[in-house]
Design an enzyme around this catalytic site. Structure first.
Site, PDB file in Angstrom:
ATOM      1  CG  HIS A 104       8.861  32.726  12.983  1.00 18.77           C
ATOM      2  ND1 HIS A 104       8.201  31.902  13.863  1.00 18.77           N
ATOM      3  CD2 HIS A 104       8.501  32.309  11.742  1.00 18.77           C
ATOM      4  CE1 HIS A 104       7.461  31.042  13.182  1.00 18.77           C
ATOM      5  NE2 HIS A 104       7.630  31.262  11.894  1.00 18.77           N
TER       6      HIS A 104
ATOM      7  NE  ARG B 245       2.264  22.546  10.780  1.00 26.18           N
ATOM      8  CZ  ARG B 245       1.963  22.073   9.589  1.00 26.18           C
ATOM      9  NH1 ARG B 245       2.363  20.858   9.258  1.00 26.18           N
ATOM     10  NH2 ARG B 245       1.263  22.784   8.724  1.00 26.18           N
TER      11      ARG B 245
ATOM     12  CG  MET C 193       2.111  31.125   7.108  1.00 21.02           C
ATOM     13  SD  MET C 193       1.090  29.776   6.444  1.00 21.02           S
ATOM     14  CE  MET C 193       1.710  28.383   7.365  1.00 21.02           C
ATOM     15  N   GLY C 194       2.810  33.732  11.208  1.00 21.88           N
ATOM     16  CA  GLY C 194       2.528  34.021  12.598  1.00 21.88           C
ATOM     17  C   GLY C 194       2.905  32.887  13.524  1.00 21.88           C
ATOM     18  CB  ALA C 195       2.200  30.557  15.499  1.00 17.24           C
TER      19      ALA C 195
ATOM     20  CG  HIS D 255       9.235  29.488  16.522  1.00 24.08           C
ATOM     21  ND1 HIS D 255      10.399  29.615  15.777  1.00 24.08           N
ATOM     22  CD2 HIS D 255       8.387  28.732  15.767  1.00 24.08           C
ATOM     23  CE1 HIS D 255      10.274  28.960  14.645  1.00 24.08           C
ATOM     24  NE2 HIS D 255       9.062  28.433  14.601  1.00 24.08           N
ATOM     25  CG  ASP D 256      14.879  32.843  19.471  1.00 25.35           C
ATOM     26  OD1 ASP D 256      14.587  34.051  19.668  1.00 25.35           O
ATOM     27  OD2 ASP D 256      16.048  32.429  19.402  1.00 25.35           O
TER      28      ASP D 256
ATOM     29  CE  LYS E  68      11.152  23.191  11.427  1.00 25.93           C
ATOM     30  NZ  LYS E  68      10.032  23.269  10.452  1.00 25.93           N
ATOM     31  CG  ASP E  69      10.208  25.784   6.343  1.00 27.99           C
ATOM     32  OD1 ASP E  69       9.643  24.709   6.606  1.00 27.99           O
ATOM     33  OD2 ASP E  69      10.103  26.803   7.056  1.00 27.99           O
TER      34      ASP E  69
END
Length: 295
Positions: free
Chosen positions: A51, A202, A44-46, A48-49, A164-165
């Site tokens: 991703h 987040r 979903m973008g935003a 970070h490392d 993580k998810d």
């Protein structure tokens, strides 16, 4: 004369915004190098490392990497942070260029749902109503629906998800198995800061005090792992106690599930399991998990 040149900047990924563009571009890839494979990294973008660790693993597994960037409205409920969710496309493209990503699929909501919110949904079943699903009703139906659409649009050989998810991973794997979808799901371990905090889009909403308080989540999981050999009751007691008196942290759940069913285990369970925690740190809700072995 010696002529020196500056190193060239990495090529920016080709940004595709429509389903037709994706399908045409990847048809050409398959025609040119059918054996090299295509890897999809849904996001979903935003970025970070965490991703980018998915992207790096995708690069190892396939000749072409496509990253989707789409803030999916179907997985946000009433009062959730759809409008507040960070959108950082330019920064995301720069980060993906540095990783050698060839394509980014960045559709609008109208492109993905041309007739409005999709009436046809993939349902997550009972597991989708537990834990994150209890806090966010309908979230996992929306997530599975958009993931199924992405799989059908891209037709990847492999798709990357982060551990993580963990509940999302379980549901996506089950969907792929039960619907006989022709791809492999690759799960990449959670990426953490040096102090143990799991990376999350987040985290940017945490001020300095909340950032320190957020370590209660990873601390609880460390306590759970340390107490796992003593059984479920002792594990939950130790992990819960590790939250201490953090005024800024409100525990939502701390639970241990069977990886085969994602249902909570009882005190007689022995063997591999997953400890999961969710808490609100100030105004920000965070989740984390770790594999354990109950003794």
């Amino acid at each position: 004369m010696t002529i020196s040149s500056m190193p060239s900047a990495p090529a920016t990924p080709v940004v595709l915004t429509t389903v037709a563009e994706v399908q045409n571009a990847l048809a050409a890839v398959r025609a040119g190098s059918p054996a090299s494979g295509i890897a999809l990294v849904p996001t979903m973008g935003a970025l970070h490392d965490g991703h980018l660790s998915l992207v790096r693993r995708a690069r190892e597994l396939a000749g072409t990497v496509i990253v989707s960037i789409f803030v999916n409205p179907l997985q946000f409920g009433a009062g959730e942070d759809l409008d507040a969710y960070p959108r950082t496309l330019d920064a995301d493209l720069a980060a993906l260029a540095a990783e050698g990503v060839e394509y980014v699929f960045a559709p609008t909501a109208r492109e993905m749902y041309p007739n409005g919110p999709s009436e046809t949904r993939v349902t997550a079943g009972h597991v989708g109503t537990l834990l994150e699903g209890a806090t966010r009703p309908g979230h996992f139906d929306g997530m599975l629906t958009v993931v199924a659409k992405l799989f059908n649009i891209v037709r990847p050989d492999v798709a990357m998800f982060g551990q993580k998810d963990a509940q999302q991973v379980f549901l996506v794997r089950r969907m792929v198995a039960e619907l006989n979808l022709p791809l492999v799901i690759e799960v990449v371990p959670t990426v953490r800061e040096s102090d143990g905090l799991a990376l999350s889009s987040r985290n940017r909403f945490l001020d300095a005090g909340a950032r320190r308080a957020a370590l209660a989540l990873s601390g609880a999981l460390q306590s759970a792992d340390a107490a796992a050999s003593d059984g479920l009751v002792e594990l939950l007691a130790e992990a819960t106690a590790s939250f201490g008196d953090h005024d800024d942290v409100t525990l939502d759940y701390l639970v241990v599930v069977d990886p085969a069913s994602f249902l909570p285990v009882d005190e007689h369970f022995r063997g591999p399991a997953i400890a999961l925690v969710a808490a609100r740190v100030g105004a920000t809700r965070l989740i984390d998990n770790t594999p354990i072995i109950l003794g």
